[in-house]
Design a protein around this motif. Sequence first.
Motif, PDB file in Angstrom:
ATOM      1  N   UNK A   1     -14.042  30.230 -44.418  1.00 40.28           N
ATOM      2  CA  UNK A   1     -15.478  30.242 -44.485  1.00 40.28           C
ATOM      3  C   UNK A   1     -16.256  30.559 -43.251  1.00 40.28           C
ATOM      4  N   UNK A   2     -15.580  30.885 -42.172  1.00 38.49           N
ATOM      5  CA  UNK A   2     -16.393  31.187 -40.959  1.00 38.49           C
ATOM      6  C   UNK A   2     -17.224  32.709 -40.905  1.00 38.49           C
ATOM      7  N   UNK A   3     -16.567  33.558 -41.573  1.00 40.05           N
ATOM      8  CA  UNK A   3     -17.243  34.897 -41.624  1.00 40.05           C
ATOM      9  C   UNK A   3     -18.688  34.675 -42.568  1.00 40.05           C
ATOM     10  N   UNK A   4     -18.365  34.032 -43.726  1.00 44.39           N
ATOM     11  CA  UNK A   4     -19.734  34.034 -44.523  1.00 44.39           C
ATOM     12  C   UNK A   4     -20.946  33.209 -43.733  1.00 44.39           C
ATOM     13  N   UNK A   5     -20.312  32.046 -43.131  1.00 50.36           N
ATOM     14  CA  UNK A   5     -21.399  31.218 -42.446  1.00 50.36           C
ATOM     15  C   UNK A   5     -21.939  32.200 -41.045  1.00 50.36           C
ATOM     16  N   UNK A   6     -21.099  32.777 -40.362  1.00 46.61           N
ATOM     17  CA  UNK A   6     -21.833  33.907 -39.403  1.00 46.61           C
ATOM     18  C   UNK A   6     -22.884  34.871 -40.149  1.00 46.61           C
ATOM     19  N   UNK A   7     -22.426  35.312 -41.078  1.00 40.37           N
ATOM     20  CA  UNK A   7     -23.210  36.294 -41.955  1.00 40.37           C
ATOM     21  C   UNK A   7     -24.611  35.437 -42.658  1.00 40.37           C
ATOM     22  N   UNK A   8     -24.564  34.225 -43.041  1.00 43.48           N
ATOM     23  CA  UNK A   8     -25.800  33.475 -43.397  1.00 43.48           C
ATOM     24  C   UNK A   8     -26.522  33.184 -42.252  1.00 43.48           C
ATOM     25  N   UNK A   9     -26.062  32.860 -41.234  1.00 43.06           N
ATOM     26  CA  UNK A   9     -26.758  32.604 -39.857  1.00 43.06           C
ATOM     27  C   UNK A   9     -27.444  33.572 -39.443  1.00 43.06           C
ATOM     28  N   UNK A  10     -26.660  34.868 -39.350  1.00 42.14           N
ATOM     29  CA  UNK A  10     -27.379  36.069 -39.005  1.00 42.14           C
ATOM     30  C   UNK A  10     -28.420  36.397 -39.682  1.00 42.14           C
ATOM     31  N   UNK A  11     -28.397  36.646 -40.991  1.00 45.22           N
ATOM     32  CA  UNK A  11     -29.352  37.072 -42.029  1.00 45.22           C
ATOM     33  C   UNK A  11     -30.579  36.172 -42.002  1.00 45.22           C
ATOM     34  N   UNK A  12     -30.195  34.731 -42.218  1.00 49.69           N
ATOM     35  CA  UNK A  12     -31.157  33.880 -42.219  1.00 49.69           C
ATOM     36  C   UNK A  12     -32.058  34.045 -43.681  1.00 49.69           C
TER      37      UNK A  12
END
Length: 222
Positions: free
Chosen positions: A52-63
């Motif tokens: 799930x880390x990749x998706x979390x990284x994406x979501x934090x970046x896009x906001x």
Amino acid sequence: MISTPVYSQPVAIPVWLELAAVIAASISGVLTARKRNLDLIGAIALAVVCGLGGGLLRDMTLQVGDVYILKQPLALPISIATAAIIYIVPAIVDKPERLIPILDILSVGIYSATGADKAFVHGFDPFVCVMMGVFTAVGGGMLRDGFMGDVPGIFQRTNFYAIASIGGGATYVALMRLTPISSVAALVACVFVTIALRWLSIRFDIKSPTEDDFARWFHRKK
């Protein structure tokens, strides 16, 4: 810079396929934990990071939009359960050596499409969409290696992995922007291109070039 969204709904992926990608990615975290002799808590942590880390990284970046790990109530429990089961009964994955790599690259293809799709839904530029696909696909593995104190595998000379993700994500974005194809069909094409690039690189032992490779090329030119 955000422009007008091309369409308003994210690509629809069956829940079972979504969770299969989470399981496949989580397994790689557990196997790394066992290889490094970590305890059960360490195995669970690495499984969650990989799954799930990749998706979390994406979501934090896009906001923008939902945070996947919070939106999908089954994702975190499935990742944790996968870690516990594989850690306690490793024989489950000891025999199917060919199955795990297939599931792994399949998850990379799915993550590449869903990552690119989220940025696409919210109107980001094509380059950003592809980059978010790569973040989602290989971000978990990158974080895993970083937590273990290793140089991330995607930065080392190896058969196509991040490059396969880039190819798949670029295919998805190109099809969605330039053709009337449905998002589901574009996702299938993304997964196919990702798997094909990975298979070709392994089949013909094609690896990402390094500085040494470029140096030899220039010497030959002289």
